[in-house]
Each structure stands twice: as structure tokens, then as C-alpha cells.
Design a protein around this motif. Structure first.
Motif, mmCIF file in Angstrom:
data_model
loop_
_atom_site.group_PDB
_atom_site.id
_atom_site.type_symbol
_atom_site.label_atom_id
_atom_site.label_comp_id
_atom_site.label_asym_id
_atom_site.label_seq_id
_atom_site.Cartn_x
_atom_site.Cartn_y
_atom_site.Cartn_z
ATOM 1 N N ASN A 147 0.885 -1.206 -0.094
ATOM 2 C CA ASN A 147 -0.058 0.079 0.063
ATOM 3 C C ASN A 147 0.978 1.305 -0.033
ATOM 4 O O ASN A 147 0.314 2.341 0.207
ATOM 5 C CB ASN A 147 -1.033 0.041 1.181
ATOM 6 N N ASN A 148 2.240 1.112 -0.123
ATOM 7 C CA ASN A 148 2.956 2.380 -0.169
ATOM 8 C C ASN A 148 2.854 3.124 -1.485
ATOM 9 O O ASN A 148 2.995 2.617 -2.480
ATOM 10 C CB ASN A 148 4.369 1.850 -0.199
ATOM 11 N N PRO A 149 2.300 4.252 -1.521
ATOM 12 C CA PRO A 149 1.981 5.158 -2.673
ATOM 13 C C PRO A 149 3.251 5.758 -3.400
ATOM 14 O O PRO A 149 2.955 6.213 -4.411
ATOM 15 C CB PRO A 149 1.054 6.289 -1.873
ATOM 16 N N HIS A 150 4.359 5.535 -2.708
ATOM 17 C CA HIS A 150 5.696 6.092 -3.338
ATOM 18 C C HIS A 150 6.020 5.377 -4.486
ATOM 19 O O HIS A 150 5.944 4.113 -4.618
ATOM 20 C CB HIS A 150 6.852 6.107 -2.269
ATOM 21 N N LEU A 151 6.598 6.044 -5.578
ATOM 22 C CA LEU A 151 7.218 5.545 -6.493
ATOM 23 C C LEU A 151 8.801 4.966 -6.204
ATOM 24 O O LEU A 151 9.379 5.245 -4.976
ATOM 25 C CB LEU A 151 7.678 6.436 -7.608
ATOM 26 N N VAL A 152 9.121 3.783 -6.644
ATOM 27 C CA VAL A 152 10.601 3.292 -6.379
ATOM 28 C C VAL A 152 11.076 3.084 -7.670
ATOM 29 O O VAL A 152 10.683 3.003 -8.738
ATOM 30 C CB VAL A 152 10.380 1.998 -5.455
#
Length: 242
Positions: free
Chosen positions: A176-181
Motif C-alpha cells: 500500500n506504499n503510494p511512493h514510486l521506487v
């Protein structure tokens, strides 16, 4: 098993976006990556573990009591890497100070050997700038809890050789991490000019440095957007945490 399949699927998906060409100006690009990494690597806490010498013997953060046998060869002599760390003034070791259980920091841990010969290890003022204590949790369970691995390391400065390629920034589809990687492949080698003790062959050979013919080694690292949209090293940057 499902988690392993998910990891393979994600890496395969991200690999489709691998590129060495800069993205558009409003996205992450090669210049930004080089700035982030060249800055991060000025701190030894961020260099690859391959640039570090790991002191043998599981123990808590130094100073600590370590099982004497782990500091020695099977013949009972002091290991070359340990002897070199002592010789160049990074650590002091008081051998065979007594018997008991090594100093550890593991929740729920019970020492298998409780009456072994111990040696007391401390970091010197000279060794302190190179010293790094790392903790990492295992994926398995230890007495109903996740295991905790601890490592005492002495890390060399590195020369950053630039980014080789990176995966197109993507949201991790498995949490559920909304950040881009993005996963970045970069080049590095030990910086002997800033790490005088690397002149000792026993210490240099103790690094996990295995260069290509051009003298550079490859390593992967995770970059992640924070809540403000800025790119930075991710938590546990050398681990793919999907």
C-alpha cells in the motif's frame, strides 16, 4: 511461495522499463540519480556492505565480548583480518578474558554455548569513523519472533563511478506504499586515497569487492520518493522489499 512469485513478477515488469536515458524533466533522471548517490556515499553508513570488513562472531554493538574461537583460525591462531584490524589500530582485543556467553542483542535469544572462552573487543578512536553496526531482521521466526542479525563492520570510503542503468520509476503493486521506487545499477570501487588501511593486503582482500575488467564493480540500490515527492535512498536501500 506466492511472495517469491510476486517478487519475480515485479522485477520482470520493472525490467521492461530499464533505461540509461534520462526521463523527462519532471521525472527522475540520470543527473538526479548521480547527485543523490554521490552525496549519499560520502557517509560510510550508506556504502555497500561489499566495501566493509565484517568482524567475525555474532555480537551486539561494540564494545562486546565475542567468542574467542570466532576470532581465530581452526589452528588456533588469530585470523589475518582480525590481526590486521588490530595492527592498524581500528580495534583492540583482550583475548581470553574469561568464560561465559557472548554479548548478543537478539530478542528471545538463548546462547547455545554459555561457557565458552571470550575475548573483549573495542573500537579505537581511530577506528570509530570507519565503524558501522548493522542490524537486519530475518524473514523466519526465532522463538515465535523474527530473528535479528547483528554485524560489526569497518567500512572503506568508495569512489562512485556513476549510474549504469535504472528501472523506470514504478509504484510497488504489492503493497500500500503510494511512493514510486526505482532500482539503480551503479559502479563503485574502494577509495584507497581516503582509506589508508586498505594498503594492507589482508584488509583489502577481506572486502567483498569483485571488479570487472575495467576495475569497477556493479551494485544495485533502491531509491524511493518521500512524502514531499523528493527522491532519496529508501529504507534498507540494498534490499528489494516488495
Amino acid at each position: 511461495m506466492n511472495k517469491i512469485i510476486a517478487v519475480i513478477t515485479l522485477i520482470a515488469a520493472l525490467s521492461l522499463g530499464v533505461t540509461g536515458i534520462a526521463l523527462s524533466q519532471d521525472e527522475l533522471n540520470e543527473s538526479q540519480i548521480n547527485t543523490i548517490l554521490s552525496t549519499a556515499f560520502t557517509e560510510l553508513k550508506n556504502v555497500p556492505v561489499n566495501a566493509c570488513i565484517t568482524l567475525p562472531g555474532a555480537a551486539a554493538e561494540l564494545p562486546a565480548d565475542i567468542e574467542t574461537a570466532s576470532l581465530q583460525t581452526m589452528e588456533g591462531t588469530v585470523r589475518k583480518d582480525v590481526a590486521a584490524l588490530i595492527k592498524h589500530g581500528l580495534i583492540t582485543v583482550q583475548f581470553n578474558t574469561g568464560k561465559g556467553a557472548p554479548t548478543v542483542k537478539k530478542p528471545g535469544y538463548t546462547a547455545i554455548e554459555k561457557d565458552v572462552s571470550l575475548s573483549h573487543v573495542e573500537v579505537t578512536p581511530f577506528g570509530k569513523p570507519f565503524y558501522r553496526y548493522d542490524e537486519s531482521k530475518s524473514s523466519g521466526a526465532l522463538n515465535g519472533k523474527k530473528g535479528l542479525y547483528t554485524d560489526n563492520r569497518f567500512c572503506a570510503h568508495i569512489v562512485y563511478g556513476g549510474m549504469k542503468k535504472f528501472m523506470k520509476p514504478t509504484k510497488n503493486p504489492f503493497d500500500n506504499n503510494p511512493h514510486l521506487v526505482t532500482w539503480v545499477d551503479f559502479l563503485w570501487k574502494p577509495d584507497e586515497s581516503k582509506t589508508a588501511w586498505l594498503a594492507d593486503k589482508d584488509l583489502k582482500n577481506s572486502l567483498g569487492f569483485f571488479p570487472e575488467k575495467d576495475g569497477w564493480a556493479h551494485r544495485g540500490i533502491l531509491l524511493e520518493q518521500n512524502d514531499d515527492g523528493r527522491w532519496e535512498l529508501g529504507t534498507e536501500p540494498y534490499t528489494i522489499r516488495w
